[in-house]
Design a protein around this motif. Structure first.
Motif, PDB file in Angstrom:
ATOM      1  N   SER A 764      35.215  31.984  40.792  1.00  0.00           N
ATOM      2  CA  SER A 764      35.719  33.216  40.198  1.00  0.00           C
ATOM      3  C   SER A 764      36.031  32.960  38.730  1.00  0.00           C
ATOM      4  CB  SER A 764      36.980  33.700  40.933  1.00  0.00           C
ATOM      5  OG  SER A 764      37.519  34.849  40.299  1.00  0.00           O
ATOM      6  N   GLY A 766      37.194  35.142  35.068  1.00  0.00           N
ATOM      7  CA  GLY A 766      37.666  36.451  34.672  1.00  0.00           C
ATOM      8  C   GLY A 766      38.569  36.461  33.462  1.00  0.00           C
ATOM      9  N   TYR A 787      39.065  41.767  34.593  1.00  0.00           N
ATOM     10  CA  TYR A 787      37.638  41.612  34.842  1.00  0.00           C
ATOM     11  C   TYR A 787      37.484  40.380  35.731  1.00  0.00           C
ATOM     12  CZ  TYR A 787      32.796  40.202  34.306  1.00  0.00           C
ATOM     13  OH  TYR A 787      31.508  39.816  34.572  1.00  0.00           O
ATOM     14  N   THR A 788      36.918  40.565  36.937  1.00  0.00           N
ATOM     15  CA  THR A 788      36.821  39.485  37.916  1.00  0.00           C
ATOM     16  C   THR A 788      35.385  39.344  38.380  1.00  0.00           C
ATOM     17  OG1 THR A 788      39.039  40.097  38.695  1.00  0.00           O
ATOM     18  CG2 THR A 788      37.784  38.547  40.051  1.00  0.00           C
ATOM     19  N   ASP A 789      34.815  38.183  38.138  1.00  0.00           N
ATOM     20  CA  ASP A 789      33.452  37.874  38.586  1.00  0.00           C
ATOM     21  C   ASP A 789      33.565  36.795  39.660  1.00  0.00           C
ATOM     22  OD1 ASP A 789      30.730  37.566  38.882  1.00  0.00           O
ATOM     23  OD2 ASP A 789      30.521  36.260  37.133  1.00  0.00           O
ATOM     24  N   GLN A 803      28.561  38.789  45.660  1.00  0.00           N
ATOM     25  CA  GLN A 803      29.952  38.962  45.253  1.00  0.00           C
ATOM     26  C   GLN A 803      30.874  38.852  46.468  1.00  0.00           C
ATOM     27  OE1 GLN A 803      30.623  42.562  43.123  1.00  0.00           O
ATOM     28  NE2 GLN A 803      29.409  41.959  41.345  1.00  0.00           N
ATOM     29  N   ARG A 809      34.837  44.280  39.983  1.00  0.00           N
ATOM     30  CA  ARG A 809      34.663  43.591  38.702  1.00  0.00           C
ATOM     31  C   ARG A 809      35.652  44.096  37.666  1.00  0.00           C
ATOM     32  NH1 ARG A 809      30.282  40.355  37.725  1.00  0.00           N
ATOM     33  NH2 ARG A 809      28.627  40.336  39.294  1.00  0.00           N
ATOM     34  N   HIS A 810      35.947  45.380  37.709  1.00  0.00           N
ATOM     35  CA  HIS A 810      36.868  45.968  36.735  1.00  0.00           C
ATOM     36  C   HIS A 810      38.000  46.666  37.486  1.00  0.00           C
ATOM     37  CE1 HIS A 810      33.990  45.333  33.430  1.00  0.00           C
ATOM     38  NE2 HIS A 810      33.065  45.703  34.303  1.00  0.00           N
ATOM     39  N   ARG A 840      33.172  47.900  44.778  1.00  0.00           N
ATOM     40  CA  ARG A 840      33.473  46.664  45.516  1.00  0.00           C
ATOM     41  C   ARG A 840      32.524  46.533  46.694  1.00  0.00           C
ATOM     42  NH1 ARG A 840      37.949  49.680  47.110  1.00  0.00           N
ATOM     43  NH2 ARG A 840      36.643  51.197  46.029  1.00  0.00           N
TER      44      ARG A 840
END
Length: 907
Positions: A764, A766, A787-789, A803, A809-810, A840
């Motif tokens: 992860s 971000g 922001y999370t990848d 994912q 992601r946002h 999601r």
């Protein structure tokens, strides 16, 4: 539909009988208590004699530039003081060394300390019977106003002769203490809630009066704001009093705010957040009150990077993820690991919620890659406090709570606090009703000015059905048969019952050997039990209108014991300052789980006919699991320079697990050892700005899996850089960049699907931004962006690159309130919030995507004297959205428009 009312008889029985009902617990844990407590008491017993601490309060007068003398004046009553606007920070002088013992005048006793309420706040009076001169040294730091006064000694007539403490004497002040710190010094400390109060020094016929005023009052329309100057460790001279007249301190605190500048969750020491090289967010009581948040997931929506996990937010289970990873079992209660809080734990006894982002194994043991959530409970107050609250809302929602506190003896060394609440609510989901109960007593004993023991217990219970949501086809995906109603109940009205209950008890023993040495021993046990008899939906059949179901009868018990002993020491090596934390942690968790399960009748989701399901009869599993962990940890907070700080830490753990399959009569045992390091640095180019970087690792012992060898611990690594900024005294922000990796995850063995191999990896990365505090007097804000990848980097080839589920992601959260500060409408406030979550994934296979949504909340409230009335509106525009997913067949819809009214009375 008739609402299921609160079982008041059961609630009263819980309040009156829970301690008797659970008294056997004291027998099972007494050995833990005696061993750890006796160790601390023995340490206290052999401490060098402090038979009688001599400390002084007095007054000296200001001379010229170094020591300008003022005429000695008689101190008048507070109401007679005419106050010129002279800032104390403009009058401080260079440090004057204490007189050597041969030059000291005789010690003046301070025979009384009073804290009397005034229209401005509280009046603190130090009573002295004779004439003297006192030297006052300003040592304020953080949000603490601190002065050291030389020349006298506290000799109070009752209780503890060497300390005075008043907790929460007025809004915005956490605590006022007056204590002896050595043979000729008394320290007066005023702890502000959100920031150090504005300090003014008044020089007039009354002598010297410290006016400590909130920023909100200092900048009111009738006053001009004071220019804040840096606080230095310098003394001021005070005129002496004649006869028996007292010294008077005027204290008016900051109003309860949205910013909390200090926290102990990141370091186990009370450290300013700007000095910790890690992102830490705190949701204070004022935010919880303004939003009327009643569940942990409701509170956590105010923190960037935290989202609801794979269960319905209406269930007792508080499933959530931090920075993309599940943090359900990584919850702390007052800094102690407590897995059961995720199931049932948040209630009216919670003062604030702290979110420590990133691995935290050095201080708290295994687990917690994304972060840990720490719930801080309400503590006993020195002065009587009583509060009653009642709420009524949509869908037959009713609740009531009491909060009682005060002293149990005349000297106020033994204090109590009792929180109790009961609630009942239905939902837009058909046949849904839930009841919740809580009782939480706490008793603290100030054994001496240096020793304190707190005993705390709670019993909480939540009863009601599970919300399994609806299938993806017919909700987020098209279904040729039409759209499935959002309120559809796919279980059985009379065969979906669950009870989650937790009983907790423990102690917190603290002893301060000196100003630089402190020891603490904490023990907590948690007894959690879950009973459920449910019908659960599976997948849709080929006709896309009939859903298969199973029935389960499940019993689960978890008993956890946690002992933590550590010392905190402040040391100096040359010009370098150290604050060491060293200790050991021992915990044990016993779990027992067994279930009956079998298939039962399917259900037509468009035209359901209930009442056909059967009971579970076939044994499914019976498991027994015991996990033990012993950890030794050491941390050093190093101040290399005033603007350069370093944290070094490490922990060594030995953890083992015994797993028993009672149905198949098999047993497995594995043991692992792990070292978890932590390194961080903070550089402050200017005082309000902190640039930081950190590296940390944590571990989690893998649960039993089929394989040729016992699993190795799962390893978790984080790199983080960021900046923290105190934009004003009452407004702070954090910007963080991070990279997290999980390794040693079990995946299916490609050569034998029945076995597992430890080659899985998830990552992860971000960016997070958080801001909280007061923009202008009366205008508060708490907001964040993430922001999370979060993706799978090593696994089955079909999943690599996917994912992680339920991680947008946002995501954006914003909540702001404004309260009118003066005039006939003073006390009237408004709040509005917007919460955005992007697309999601519903499952790890990334086969179904939940659409993005924005939910808007609002509030209006009015405060007058001891009363507060509020109306909270959630989902103001009645938006249709899906909050999370357990899998593609269980998509959880969000609540529609709901309204809640609350009345609070404090006296």
């Amino acid at each position: 539909m008739t609402a299921k009312r609160i079982n008041w008889a059961k609630f009263c029985k819980l309040v009156s009988g829970v301690v008797m009902k659970r008294c056997w617990l004291f027998v099972s844990v007494r050995l833990w208590f005696l061993v750890s407590l006796s160790g601390c008491l023995s340490t206290v017993a052999i401490e060098p004699g402090w038979a009688e601490i001599k400390s002084t309060v007095g007054k000296q007068e200001v001379q010229s530039q170094e020591n300008i003398k003022l005429l000695t004046r008689k101190i008048q009553q507070l109401s007679e003081v005419e106050r010129p606007s002279t800032s104390a920070r403009m009058l401080v002088q260079s440090p004057v060394p204490n007189n050597p013992p041969s030059q000291r005048s005789s010690v003046v006793p301070i025979t009384g300390v009073k804290a009397n309420p005034t229209p401005q706040g509280v009046e603190v009076i130090l009573e002295t019977p004779v004439v003297t001169q006192l030297q006052v040294t300003n040592r304020s730091t953080g949000n603490n106003f601190i002065v050291d006064v030389s020349g006298g000694q506290l000799r109070l007539p009752s209780g503890d002769a060497f300390t005075f403490r008043s907790e929460k004497p007025t809004a915005g002040i956490t605590e006022i203490t007056v204590i002896n710190i050595n043979e000729n010094t008394v320290r007066v400390t005023v702890v502000g809630v959100a920031a150090i109060p504005t300090v003014e020094l008044f020089d007039d016929d009354a002598g010297l009066v410290f006016g400590i005023t909130s920023a909100a009052i200092a900048t009111s329309p009738t006053q001009q704001p004071q220019q804040q100057q840096p606080v230095s460790e310098t003394p001021t001279q005070t005129p002496s009093a004649q006869g028996d007249e007292p010294i008077e301190l005027v204290v008016t605190g900051d109003l309860d705010g949205y910013r909390v500048p200090d926290s102990s969750v990141g370091t186990r020491t009370n450290t300013p957040l700007r000095d910790i090289p890690q992102s830490i967010q705190v949701i204070p009581q004022q935010v919880i009150k303004d939003q009327q948040a009643t569940r942990l997931t409701d509170v956590l929506k105010n923190v960037s990077g935290v989202v609801v996990g794979s269960r319905s937010p209406r269930d007792p289970l508080n499933i959530y993820s931090i920075r993309g990873f599940n943090a359900f079992s990584d919850t702390l209660l007052n800094g102690v690991q407590d897995r059961s809080i995720g199931s049932v734990g948040f209630g009216s006894n919670i003062e604030r919620v702290e979110v420590l982002k990133g691995p935290a194994s050095v201080l708290f043991g295994q687990g917690g890659l994304g972060g840990k959530v720490n719930l801080v409970t309400k503590q006993p107050l020195r002065d009587p406090f009583y509060s009653m609250e009642t709420s009524v809302g949509s869908y037959n929602t009713y609740s009531g709570a009491i909060d009682l506190s005060g002293p149990l003896n005349d000297s106020k060394t033994v204090l109590y606090r009792l929180n109790a609440s009961v609630g009942s609510n239905e939902s837009f989901i058909d046949f849904y009703n839930q009841q919740e109960y809580l009782i939480a007593p706490t008793v603290s004993w100030q054994i001496s000015d240096r020793t304190k023991l707190t005993l705390e217990a709670s019993y909480s219970d939540a009863e009601g059905p599970y919300d399994f949501g609806i299938p993806a086809q017919g909700s987020v995906l098209p279904n040729p048969n039409g759209k499935i109603p959002r309120n559809r109940f796919l279980s059985e009205p009379d065969l979906n019952n669950a009870s989650n209950g937790a009983f907790r008890i423990g102690y917190n023993f603290e002893h301060r050997f000196s100003e630089n040495w402190q020891a603490r021993s904490v023990f907590q046990t948690s007894l959690f039990r879950l009973r459920r008899n449910i019908v659960a939906p599976f997948g849709l059949q080929d006709d896309l209108r009939t859903i298969d179901r199973g029935v389960e009868d499940f019993d689960y018990d978890e008993n956890a014991y946690n002992l933590d002993n550590y010392v905190v020491a402040k040391l100096t090596t040359g010009s370098i300052k150290h604050e060491l934390v060293a200790g050991f942690n021992l915990n044990k968790t016993d779990t027992n789980a067994e279930a009956l399960f079998n298939r039962t009748t399917p259900l037509n989701v468009f035209n359901p006919v209930y009442g056909t399901a059967t009971q579970a009869t076939l044994p499914d599993f019976a498991l027994k699991n015991t996990i033990q962990q012993l950890g030794f940890y050491l941390q050093d907070q190093i101040i290399l320079a005033e603007n350069l700080k370093v944290i070094l830490g490490g922990r060594f753990d030995i953890a083992n697990q015994k797993y028993e399959d009672l149905l198949n009569q098999t047993t497995d045992f594995n043991q692992a050892e792990a070292f978890s390091p932590r390194v961080g640095i903070v550089y402050q180019p200017i005082k309000p700005i902190s640039l930081y970087a950190s590296y940390s690792r944590s571990f989690s012992q893998g649960l039993y899996t089929l394989g040729a060898a016992p699993p190795e611990p799962e390893r978790r690594t984080q790199y983080e850089i960021g900046v923290k900024a105190d934009l004003t005294q009452r407004l702070a922000a954090t910007l963080a960049f991070y990279d997290l990796t999980r390794t040693n995850l079990p995946i299916s063995d490609p050569n034998d699907p029945r076995l597992t191999i430890l080659v899985g990896e998830q990552r992860s990365r971000g960016i997070e931004f958080d801001i909280s505090g007061e923009i202008l007097p009366g205008w508060n804000i708490i907001a964040g962006y993430a922001y999370t990848d979060a993706v799978i980097t090593e696994d089955d080839d079909l999943l690599v690159g996917n994912q992680l589920n339920n991680v947008p992601r946002h995501a954006l959260n914003l909540w702001t309130t404004y309260e009118i500060q003066s005039g006939s409408l003073k006390g009237l406030g408004f709040g509005v919030g917007a919460f955005y979550y992007g697309d999601r994934q519903a499952d790890l296979g990334n086969t179904v995507e939940l659409p993005s949504y924005v939910r808007t909340d609002a509030a209006i409230y009015y405060k007058r004297d001891n009363y507060r009335a509020a109306i909270n509106i959630r989902n103001l525009f009645d938006t249709d959205y899906f909050v999370s997913a357990q899998n593609v067949n269980r998509i959880i819809p969000g609540d529609p428009l709901t309204i809640q009214g609350t009345i609070t009375w404090q006296f």
